[in-house]
Write a protein that holds these residues in place. Structure first.
Motif, PDB file in Angstrom:
ATOM      1  N   VAL A  12     -23.855  -9.412  47.929  1.00 38.88           N
ATOM      2  CA  VAL A  12     -24.739  -8.843  48.948  1.00 38.88           C
ATOM      3  C   VAL A  12     -23.920  -8.298  50.123  1.00 38.88           C
ATOM      4  N   GLN A  36     -22.295  -5.053  49.338  1.00 38.55           N
ATOM      5  CA  GLN A  36     -23.244  -3.920  49.394  1.00 38.55           C
ATOM      6  C   GLN A  36     -23.509  -3.496  50.832  1.00 38.55           C
ATOM      7  N   ILE A  37     -23.652  -4.500  51.711  1.00 41.00           N
ATOM      8  CA  ILE A  37     -23.958  -4.169  53.107  1.00 41.00           C
ATOM      9  C   ILE A  37     -22.740  -3.514  53.769  1.00 41.00           C
ATOM     10  N   HIS A  69     -24.159   1.459  46.689  1.00 41.20           N
ATOM     11  CA  HIS A  69     -25.001   0.610  45.835  1.00 41.20           C
ATOM     12  C   HIS A  69     -24.416   0.445  44.439  1.00 41.20           C
TER      13      HIS A  69
END
Lengths: 160, 282
Positions: free
Chosen positions: B26, B29-30, B35
């Motif tokens: 996560v 991705q941030i 993506h």
């Protein structure tokens, strides 16, 4: 729960999500994957259940989620599956399925609030809904889960 | 013992490891704000065929549904259009009737009005013929000024004589009725003492024409005006057959000019004070 049945249910979950994705333009009302996760956690050992949870949740995110952070739901769901698995030794075996049914409603609500809280912590956007709608969805999903559970209890040989 | 502890904590360890892995996933991705194109590509490669199949199936169902809906709509439209067409056909038919009536009335109105006579236009509302007893019913009666023994005309010529009158309707005895007698004359020879008796259908017999009178086939027969029912010179028909008889008078058959079976409007002639008094022939 046998891996074969998990895969069959998973295919059904993907099919339902596909159809829903097609006809509701990404606005998913039904979340059949939660039913599958709780069914897995109902009979599988805790480690196996956690692995299945991350595999199912992340793969569904990768396939269906677009423009969102993937894996967030998996974090919450794994924790909930772990908690559920730990309850098993404290519940009378004959009452276990009834407990699972009630836990599913809690699972649905906690999954929502957990994902929301995690999104807030990480500074991510989250599509909220009113509590009335949340309760409505929780009731619908619990009824569906109850129906599936009844069928499993009636027709499946590996109930426990 | 260590093994037992490990066994007990396997679940928790697995959970923590996987939670940490998810957290890294996560965070990644941030952080990169991308993506995971590689993972997504892999997922797409695996799921692509199913998605394609699903799309095809759903679009097939959608097409079928739309086609079915459009067929239903077409059926409804077809019913509505059929009703509309029949309605328009009725209107067209009515309009055509009104146009033809308008034409006939114009023709009637265009007829020269004999001086000293008033006229009333009436519609033919019925016909009756028992054998040779030919009568017409018209839509005017005594309230319109119609009286017994008034002459009735059409653009084609003399129709007959008013025989019975009620306030709103009248019965006309047509010239082809054997009971009718109209004073007439042969236009070319000007012999004016003749009278016409109906023979049914479109035929009449000219009476009282002596053998010495000059009558030819095709001679026009018109009203003489001597009976006061019609003004002088209204057309009746033409001579179809002429033959000397053993008696004093010629046997003359006249073809009447009025198409009785298709007559729809007529003019009733009303004599005014200046016109000659009626002297109907019995």
């Amino acid at each position: 729960m046998k891996s074969r049945w998990i895969l069959i249910y998973f295919v059904i979950v993907i099919a339902i999500t596909f159809v829903q994705h097609k006809f509701t333009a990404g606005n998913h009302f039904l979340e059949p994957s939660l039913i599958l996760l709780v069914l897995i956690a109902r009979t599988s050992p805790v480690t196996q259940a956690i692995f299945w949870t991350i595999a199912i949740s992340v793969s569904l995110d990768l396939v269906f989620a677009a423009g969102q952070v993937k894996g967030l739901g998996a974090m919450v769901q794994m924790a909930l599956v772990y908690i559920m698995a730990h309850f098993k030794k404290h519940i009378i075996p004959s009452h276990w399925d009834l407990f699972v049914l009630f836990f599913f409603a809690l699972f649905y609500l906690l999954n929502y609030y957990g994902t929301w809280g995690l999104s807030e912590l990480l500074g991510l956007s989250f599509d909220t809904m009113s509590w009335v709608e949340l309760v409505y969805r929780a009731v619908i999903h619990t009824l569906m889960f109850g129906a599936v559970l009844l069928m499993v209890l009636r027709f499946s040989k590996d109930t426990k | 013992m260590a093994r037992g502890i490990w066994k007990r904590s396997t679940g928790l360890t697995t959970l923590l490891v996987l939670e940490f892995a998810c957290f890294l996933f996560v965070s990644y991705q941030i952080q990169v704000e991308e993506h995971l194109s590689l993972l997504e590509k892999m997922a797409l490669t695996v799921v692509g065929p199913f998605q394609h199949l699903s799309n095809e199936t759903s679009s097939f169902i959608e097409q079928r549904t739309q086609r079915s809906k459009s067929l239903d709509q077409l059926a409804v439209e077809n019913r509505q259009l059929t009703l509309k067409v029949s309605h328009l056909n009725r209107i067209e038919s009515q309009l055509e009737e009104e146009r033809l009536e308008n034409e006939r009335l114009r023709e009637l109105l265009a007829l020269p009005r004999p001086p000293g006579w008033r006229t009333v236009i009436a519609s033919v509302i019925g016909r009756s013929n028992r054998g040779d007893d030919e009568v017409l019913f018209i839509s005017r009666g005594s309230l319109s000024g119609v009286e017994r023994d008034m002459g009735v005309l059409s653009p084609a010529g003399v129709v007959g004589v008013v025989w019975e009158v009620s306030p709103y309707y009248s019965k006309i005895m047509t010239v082809n009725n054997p009971a009718t007698a109209i004073a007439c004359m042969i236009q070319s020879s000007r012999y004016a003492d003749a009278y016409l008796i109906g023979l049914g259908s479109n035929m009449g017999r000219l009476e009282n024409v002596p053998n010495f009178a000059t009558v030819s086939l095709g001679d026009k027969v018109v009203t003489s005006g001597l009976d006061g029912l019609f003004p002088k010179g209204e057309p009746i028909g033409s001579v179809l057959h002429v033959k000397p008889s053993s008696q004093m008078f010629l046997d003359i058959r006249v073809h009447l000019g009025v198409p009785f079976s298709t007559l729809e409007e007529v003019i009733v002639l009303m004599p005014t004070e200046t016109s000659e008094p009626k002297t109907a022939i019995p």
